[in-house]
Design an enzyme around this catalytic site. Structure first.
Site, PDB file in Angstrom:
ATOM      1  CE1 TYR C 161      -3.121   2.938   0.586  1.00 24.07           C
ATOM      2  CE2 TYR C 161      -3.533   2.164   2.801  1.00 24.07           C
ATOM      3  CZ  TYR C 161      -3.784   3.046   1.787  1.00 24.07           C
ATOM      4  OH  TYR C 161      -4.710   4.052   1.959  1.00 24.07           O
ATOM      5  CE  LYS C 189      -5.583   1.786  -2.615  1.00 26.01           C
ATOM      6  NZ  LYS C 189      -5.098   3.131  -2.273  1.00 26.01           N
TER       7      LYS C 189
END
Lengths: 336, 336, 336, 336
Positions: C161, C189
């Site tokens: 992330y 991501k």
């Protein structure tokens, strides 16, 4: 000393502390870690025996209060179970001899409230409380956070942990103007004395402003209300910390601040090697590892390694931290 | 007073100031702007008549030194021609009555050297000098910058303008350890007293550490070496500034600091409205406009608008700035 | 749909996902909150019924995977108990129809490992994992964090992330060069497509780089390896998200990207009102509240309020968020 | 080539460029420095002969435009006299063969206007313009800055130099929405393609968005309006830059982007070593020194040292920069 954990009964609740109750030298306690605690594999990293020894040593030396589970006390890296067990050990060992505040900063309001209530039930006097730090806090959100915790935990005193770097928040004057009216907010742990001075009138009589020991002489000279401070040096050897408290008290009587100042200068000499050349930004990348290495090198208590993921630092930074520890130990010997 | 610019002859060079020469209350001077100076269309924005009046007013009130052309003095937004003409006006008006330092911070070493030499030739005593701020400075680059200027301008004293926000640099202890040995570096204008305290031993006897007037009482109590300060309030009315200097001096004799402290508390009351709720980060977005609005509202001198592009601020921030100015003026009346 | 929580048996473990398994449109799921969940008094804030409806709705619409418990999924503000119960509900409801990754970012390595193992035991496919954010992470600490979690949870895939704002870390190329060799790290991501592009060769074949839906058209055109994306819009109505995925797939066959581009332009039109004038810094002060207000206004699913302390925002920012939601809903209708 | 400076007559003014005029590959030109230019003692640091050779070399190679005097072009560290003389040399050498934009970013609006007018009088086509960076700019101040310069210099095109790190400003969407309506704002030099994409619709037809060459393939694939880019690699050898432009043009005809992509991948391989492990923050502390070391190592032009105070960098960072230069040179050979 060998500490034996046990089931315990609910203590009789003490009444809410006041700013007037916050006085003198408050030690910042690390949470001692067993050898190997830098690994994720260690599920129970607490060295409670070492903690008990340190707690007793601090109290025997005359410390006035204990703050723990902030940055160096590893609020970030203890597991929930370790936090609860450490709190229990602390409160039980202290046994009401001095007030103790435990850190209950988490990622949100509700977890903080739950942990603060747990601490209250154990008999802790207060929480040293920073802000959730996943998002950048706004002024209204920051104020409401402390209000919510006060409302939920009315018998727990709050020491606001005003660390702008960790919590991404400047703690500006309007913040203090608002939290000063929360009865539970009894003290504030400042990292910068400039900010403390700026807020002094906004919080007078309502929040005990606590500088670091390095700034206590300064604070004490400028305002009689500055009568408490926090010490990360105490666990490197509490004698200089206690001596400073007493010298300041004496100076307040006699008007002769020479010794308080000289002791402060010596403290600055001792700690300077632990600040990297890159300034506060670089320090804040390694602060836990730096301070634990310093404490370990000082040799007064067994602190053990920093817990993951904050246990790594470059060699030259570790060397500076250790020098700072050794210097403090040397100073502590002289202070006998 | 109407000021007439003229061609001037080279002054006899005074000898390099020392840290010991830096004493008392130093006013931060804005560079008065004519009405309309917020527009790019104004090529000559200097209101030298107003500047002369202010300079004379400051000296008549007993100020000990003048610092100018930092952030509020609009080093960023004066044209080169305006800078040179303002410097000339300043040096000529001061006429050796007090030492004066002019800001020569630019985007690089060579422009700074050229401007510093120009100021030296006019007879300025020193430069209040920040760092080039296009790129983030590193420690070695920052140290070398001050060394280079010292080498190039050996007869100009330097007051290090230690503003971390403007110059993107923390000014950490290793910086001070290194610049302390440059003879030209005689003083340091700090924004944060915490940093000043941290560096005190590193620079003792070599660099006069100057806090803001709000922190002078604090600084003076903690160390006899803190015997000079800078004042952005002086141009809102110099009486409180002078009174503070004198009260501190008196307290150093008598040991009674009550009045110095009370005056300081009053000053904090006066300035507090000019700090926005967003903390120092928000303040730094509007600082020039805020301080000029405050000075103008105080009514002691004619400062005029901030120059482009820093002349805009939200209405509520302007209102706070003006309240701060009015409060200072009120305090100045009482201080008579 | 009414969801009934129950005790469940350990699922048969699926094998570790690979980057090649990460394809198509992945929805970011918020964790629906009951009315009143903005108060600290609500101990059980989960609206699991609404969550089940949304999960089924997403899968029925054709979504390829689910990511949850990042910033908008309120990893910061759910209690541990809520996290565990939401994970269970999610995994059970998904029932293997699509892969699902749950966020297990905490303040330290060990808590993350414990929560990741819990998720693994439930049958989650992976973790969407950011960095502990109390202290500023260093490069070696960041790399080791992901390695430690991989070592401790070998059967859980990791989606890194990479949010520089939340985690105070730039995720620079040397980071990717090192984590690419961890088999568990299967996807990333990204918030900024520029960084995604910069790291593409460093992670090719080893980490599926996922842009936001707004950047998917761009990513897909530049590299065939960009074959998956994350969507925060899906829960405002999944049709545009699915349409984008399909249009891109079609374009990859036909070479005609006109529709994919037009759809992307429409998405930008829809989301633009939710970005405040202060830029990303201001957005990040209110991001959870903004995105939940947007989702609620879109009307596709019941998301409820943001949990404390992140539920407050200025009215004009809320209005922008709601406009963005309404626009998405409008676009979703057209996309039928 | 030996360049002889001379007094020159006012050129006939060309008409204001339009976004449609901004096409193809635009080289970022450093301002070549003589040996020894890292010292403050060098008052005339310009190596105009080397600059002339490079300008001619770029134009001969087929470059479409020249941008100079941004960060690498050392707008910060050239003296005013050097800036003017370099501009004159550039405009005269280019002689209308390609459009050229010179940087006129200064510390304020009025200095920028004066320098921009000077450049206009020389015959420059536009200014590559960043924001004054002493204070943090606000949105209204930033917009007004570009408007003021446009109003004052109506015949000079503006390329907005959108570097968030240097100018402390996020350049958020509302900024672009407002400056897009200034006719003089014809292009924008982005550092992050994510931001470029986000603003594409806000500025379509009004501002030519230019990515770096590394992102040009990406930009070109996603939008036909992305038809120009900036290149810092061109002065390491222009062949790959020109080849990229031509391959993209070809791909736009044929639909076969294979070669454009392969060339881009090669470029990433070449530049990667110049980014330090600390990410963009660390890069931005040394960017001028890094890029000049890279250009010098590439050997295509004589760039000389960085000017003070930005000439120092750690050895391992210099080594990375030089490797990047050597790789580009190698790639340039293959591109023949």
């Amino acid at each position: 000393m060998v500490y034996k954990e046990r089931t315990r009964t609910m203590p009789t609740k003490r009444k809410l502390m006041t700013p007037q109750d916050v006085q003198g030298a408050w030690a910042i306690m690390p949470t001692s870690a067993k050898e190997g605690a830098e690994s994720w594999r260690m599920t129970d990293s607490l060295d409670l025996d070492a903690s008990v020894d340190a707690i007793n040593g601090l109290i025997d030396s005359g410390i006035d209060g204990i703050l723990t589970m902030g940055t160096y006390g590893e609020a970030a890296t203890l597991t929930l179970d370790e936090k609860k067990r450490f709190m229990a050990c602390l409160v039980e060992t202290v046994a009401g001899r001095v007030p103790c505040f435990v850190g209950t900063t988490t990622l949100n309001t509700r977890d903080t409230i739950e942990l603060t209530r747990y601490a209250a039930d154990l008999g802790a006097d207060g929480t040293m409380l920073g802000l959730p730090m996943w998002c950048t806090p706004t002024l209204p959100a920051a104020v409401r956070f402390y209000k919510d915790v006060a409302e939920a935990c009315p018998d727990m005193a709050q020491c606001i942990y005003a660390n702008p770097e960790a919590f991404r928040f400047d703690f500006p004057p309007p913040f203090w103007a608002q939290v000063a009216d929360i009865p539970q907010v009894v003290s504030a742990k400042y990292t910068a004395i400039g900010q403390l001075i700026q807020n002094l009138e906004l919080t007078r009589g309502k929040v005990r402003a606590m500088p670091i020991e390095l700034d206590y002489y300064a604070g004490a000279r400028i305002d009689d209300d500055i009568s408490a401070f926090w010490s990360s040096g105490a666990v490197c050897g509490p004698k200089p910390t206690i001596a400073l408290r007493d010298e300041v008290a004496r100076a307040r009587e006699t008007g002769d601040w020479t010794k308080a100042k000289a002791l402060t200068d010596k403290m600055w000499w001792a700690v300077t090697p632990m600040f990297p050349a890159g300034g506060f930004r670089e320090f804040s990348m390694y602060n836990i590892a730096i301070d634990k290495a310093r404490m370990q090198a000082a040799g007064w208590m067994q602190v053990g390694p920093a817990r993951p993921p904050y246990d790594m630092m470059p060699d030259h930074i570790r060397a500076g931290a250790e020098t700072a520890g050794v210097r403090w130990a040397e100073m502590a010997k002289e202070a006998v």
